[in-house]
Design an enzyme around this catalytic site. Structure first.
Site, PDB file in Angstrom:
ATOM      1  N   GLU A  64       0.847  -1.193   0.000  1.00  8.37           N
ATOM      2  CA  GLU A  64       0.000   0.000   0.000  1.00  8.37           C
ATOM      3  C   GLU A  64       0.882   1.242   0.000  1.00  8.37           C
ATOM      4  O   GLU A  64       1.898   1.278   0.698  1.00  8.37           O
ATOM      5  CB  GLU A  64      -0.875   0.026   1.272  1.00  8.37           C
TER       6      GLU A  64
HETATM    7 ZN    ZN Z   1      -6.582  -1.153  -3.274  1.00 11.08          ZN
END
Ligand code: ZN
Length: 634
Positions: A428
Site C-alpha cells: 500500500e
Molecule cells: Zn486497493
C-alpha cells in the site's frame, strides 16, 4: 531511469498527454461528457476521465463539480466517488478559477495530510504538478466536499485529477515503447503477451522479463481457461528459476500503484546495474501492469465494469463473472503447479495511513520471520517505506469491508490459502505523503560507498520518482533476503548481518505475541495501556507500568523491584527488540530535529533549505528533488 536501459528514442512522457487519449471502448453510455459554462468548457471524454456534472456558482469564476460514482446510472451503481479527472479550456492566461468537488467520499484524513489535486497543461507544464494552494475540505450532508483554486498559466486546455493519472492509453504507449526496445536487447529475455481479456474485451498485458539463463526450447503451455489464446506465449524456463509475480491496479483509481510498478519495471530493465542483472539471473518476472482495465478506462475508483471489487474474488473467481481475477489466478496457480512460484506482490494505494507499507499474511513463526525480514529490508533500502506501518495480523486476513466482503477473497489471502507461499504481499502507498521516518544507510563494498543512503527528513510529498523508488526497493529487498545483493546496506546498518536481523525478527514476533497478552490482560484494568492500543498492527510497543501491573493481575504493591525484575527476565527478547527499535526511533527524531534546526538557521530561505534537502536525499547518485524535477521517461 529509462535512458539507462537503452530507451533513447525521445518519446513523450506517457502519462502526460490526455488530450490525445481515445475514448475507452464501452465508455459510450450516453452520459454527458462535455459541459459549456459561459466561456469555460469542461470535458471528460477521454480514457480514465471522470466527472458527472458541472454547475457554475453564483460567484463568478467558481464551479461546483460532481464526481460520477463507479458504474453510474447502471443497476450496479456503487457508492465509490473519489476519482476525478477532467479538462478545462476557454480560460485566459492568469485567470483564477475555483472548483468545488461536492459529492466525494469522505477523505478527511487524506486532505489533512495536505493532499492536493494535480494539474497538467500539455505544451506548457512538463509534468503533473500539485495545485499551488492548500485544499479546503469539509463534510457535507452524507458526503464530502473539497475546494481548490487554480491560476491558469496559459490559455491552453488544462487537465485536473485526484492524483497523478495513468490510463490504459498511457499504459499502452509505455508497454509498446518498452517492448520495442527491450526485444532488441541480447542481455535479457523479454516477452509481452495478452494474459486475458476483461469483461468488456480489453486486453490484460503480461510481461515476462528475465535473463536468458535456464531458457528452454519450448513455450509455456496454454493456460486452462477459455478467454485466452496464448499463441505468443513466453518461453518456458527451468523451474529452478523462480517466478516473481507483480500485479497492479485491480483498484483502478489507485494510480500510485502504477507509479510504484513503473519504478519496479524501470529498475528491473537497467542494463548495467549489478543488482538488476542479478535479479534477472535469479528470477523470471511476470508483470501485470493493469489487472482491471475496464475500471481504469471508465475512470472508476474501486470497481470493475459490473460494480465489483475484483480484489474480493481471488478465492473463487469465475471466468464469466471475473475474467480478470480468473486470468491472474490461473497464471499464478500454473507456476505454483510447476513448483517454481516464489513471490507475489499486489500493488495498491491507501488513503488513511501515510507512507508505504505492506499487508502481510499471518504465518507460523518461522515463516513470519521471513516476511518480517523482507519488509524490514525493503524499509532499509527506501526512506518512503515504513516498516512500522506494516501489518502481520491474523485479523487482517478475514476482516470485512464496508460492503461486507471479506479479505479472504483478496489476492494476498486467497493466494496464500491456495499455495501456502510465504512471500505474498499487498503493498500500500499513500496517495499523497511519505512519512520519511526511516533512515537509510550507505551501501558499501567495505572500502567505498557504492550507493549513498538518506537521512531522515520530515514529511514529504510523493512524486512519480519517489513512488518509483518504492518499486525499486521491493526488488532490492528481495536480493537482500537471498543474500545476493552486491551493494547490501545490511552491513552498514545496526543489524550488521542476516543472523542478527533474523534474531531481531524473532524478537519482534515475541513482542507482538506479548503485546496481545498485555492487551487481553489490560482490558481488565481500568487504565487503557498504550501497549494494548498498539497491539497487533504496531508491534514493539513500549510497556508501561500500568500494563505490567495488569499483566501481573494486581494493582501494584510491595516487592515492586522483584516483580519487575522477574517480568523483565521473562521477556528479555522483547526488551532487546524494543531497545533496538527505540534507538532507531530516537535517531530519527534527532535527525528530524536537526533538519528543522537547519531550516530555521537559514531563516526560511527556501532555496537554501531546498539545497539542504537535496543533499540529504541522494539515492544511488540520482538527484531526487522531486518537486522541482520534471519526470523524464526516456
Ligand atoms: Zn486497493
Amino acid at each position: 531511469m529509462w535512458r539507462a536501459i537503452g530507451l533513447d528514442e525521445p518519446v513523450a512522457s506517457p502519462q502526460l498527454d490526455p488530450s490525445s487519449s481515445v475514448e475507452g471502448k464501452g465508455n459510450q453510455d450516453g452520459r454527458q461528457r462535455e459541459w459549456s459554462c459561459g466561456r469555460l468548457k469542461f470535458r471528460t471524454d477521454f480514457d480514465s476521465g471522470n466527472l458527472g456534472d458541472v454547475i457554475p456558482c453564483t460567484k463568478e469564476g467558481e464551479y461546483d463539480l460532481w464526481v460520477r460514482p463507479d458504474c453510474s446510472g447502471q443497476a450496479c451503481e456503487t457508492k465509490h466517488r473519489t476519482w476525478f479527472y477532467f479538462g478545462v479550456s476557454g480560460q485566459s492566461a492568469n485567470e483564477v478559477v475555483s472548483f468545488n468537488v461536492v459529492n466525494m467520499n469522505k477523505q478527511a484524513k487524506l486532505y489533512s495530510f495536505d493532499m492536493r489535486p494535480v494539474y497538467f497543461t500539455p505544451g506548457s507544464t512538463e509534468q503533473w504538478l500539485p495545485t499551488s494552494d492548500p485544499v479546503r475540505h469539509q463534510a457535507v450532508n452524507s458526503g464530502f466536499k473539497i475546494s481548490f483554486s487554480h491560476r491558469f498559466e496559459s490559455a491552453r486546455e488544462t487537465f485536473f485529477a485526484f492524483c497523478i493519472p495513468f490510463s490504459c492509453t498511457d499504459n499502452e504507449r509505455l508497454m509498446a515503447t518498452v517492448q520495442k526496445h527491450a526485444e532488441q536487447r541480447d542481455d535479457l529475455y523479454f516477452c509481452r503477451e495478452i494474459l486475458g481479456y476483461s469483461k468488456h474485451g480489453r486486453p490484460i498485458d503480461l510481461l515476462t522479463i528475465t535473463s536468458k539463463g535456464g531458457m528452454l526450447d519450448s513455450a509455456e503451455a496454454p493456460l486452462s481457461y477459455p478467454c485466452v489464446d496464448r499463441g505468443d506465449a513466453a518461453r518456458a524456463f527451468d523451474p529452478k528459476k523462480k517466478i516473481f509475480v507483480v500485479t497492479s491496479r485491480v483498484h483502478p483509481g489507485e494510480t500510485p500503484a502504477t507509479h510504484v510498478f513503473n519504478g519496479f519495471l524501470g529498475f528491473l530493465l537497467q542494463r548495467d546495474d549489478e543488482r538488476a542483472i542479478k535479479l534477472r539471473e535469479k528470477f523470471v518476472f511476470k508483470l501485470i501492469p493493469i489487472v482491471n482495465p475496464d475500471g481504469v478506462s471508465f475512470g472508476h475508483y474501486r470497481s470493475d465494469s459490473q460494480g465489483q471489487n475484483l480484489n474480493r474474488f481471488y478465492d473463487d473467481p469465475k471466468p464469466d463473472l471475473h475474467p480478470e481475477t480468473f486470468a491472474v489466478k490461473s497464471l499464478i496457480m500454473y507456476y505454483f503447479g510447476k513448483g517454481s512460484l516464489e513471490v507475489c506482490i499486489d500493488l495498491h494505494a491507501h488513503a488513511n495511513r501515510m507512507g508505504s507499507f505492506a499487508y502481510c499474511n499471518h504465518l507460523s513463526s518461522q515463516q513470519q520471520i521471513d516476511t518480517i525480514m523482507y519488509t524490514k529490508l525493503v524499509a532499509m533500502n527506501c526512506p518512503y517505506f515504513d516498516f512500522r506501518s506494516c501489518s502481520f495480523s491474523e485479523r487482517n486476513m478475514s476482516i470485512k469491508d464496508k460492503n461486507g466482503e471479506s479479505k479472504e477473497g483478496s489476492n494476498r489471502v486467497a493466494l496464500y490459502r491456495s499455495t501456502n507461499l510465504v512471500h505474498i504481499y499487498t503493498i500500500e502507498t499513500n496517495y499523497s505523503c511519505a512519512s520519511l521516518t526511516t533512515a537509510v544507510t550507505d551501501a558499501t563494498d567495505g572500502t567505498k560507498t557504492l550507493s549513498p543512503g538518506y537521512k531522515v527528513q520530515s514529511r514529504k510529498k510523493f512524486t512519480v520518482d519517489s513512488f518509483g523508488q518504492i518499486g525499486k526497493a521491493l526488488l532490492v529487498g528481495m536480493l537482500d533476503v537471498r543474500e545476493w545483493n552486491p551493494y547490501s546496506r545490511l552491513k552498514s546498518s545496526e543489524f550488521k548481518n542476516m543472523q542478527i536481523l533474523r534474531n531481531w525478527a524473532s524478537s519482534y514476533i515475541n513482542a507482538s505475541v506479548l503485546s496481545k497478552k498485555f492487551k487481553s490482560l489490560s482490558a481488565l484494568s481500568p487504565k487503557k495501556s498504550s501497549v494494548a492500543a498498539a497491539a497487533t498492527d504496531k508491534p514493539l510497543p513500549k510497556p508501561r507500568r500500568s500494563s505490567i501491573s495488569a499483566a501481573r493481575g494486581d494493582g501494584g504493591g510491595e516487592n515492586k523491584k522483584e516483580r519487575r525484575k522477574s517480568i523483565f527476565d521473562q521477556n528479555k527478547e522483547l526488551i532487546r527488540a524494543m531497545s533496538l527499535e527505540n534507538r532507531e526511533r530516537r535517531r530519527s527524531i534527532a535527525l528530524q530535529n536537526e533538519a528543522e534546526k537547519d531550516k530555521r538557521a537559514v531563516g526560511g530561505d527556501k532555496s537554501v533549505s531546498d539545497k539542504l534537502n537535496v543533499q540529504r536525499l541522494e539515492l544511488d547518485g540520482v538527484e531526487t528533488n522531486e518537486n522541482i524535477k520534471a519526470v523524464r521517461w526516456f
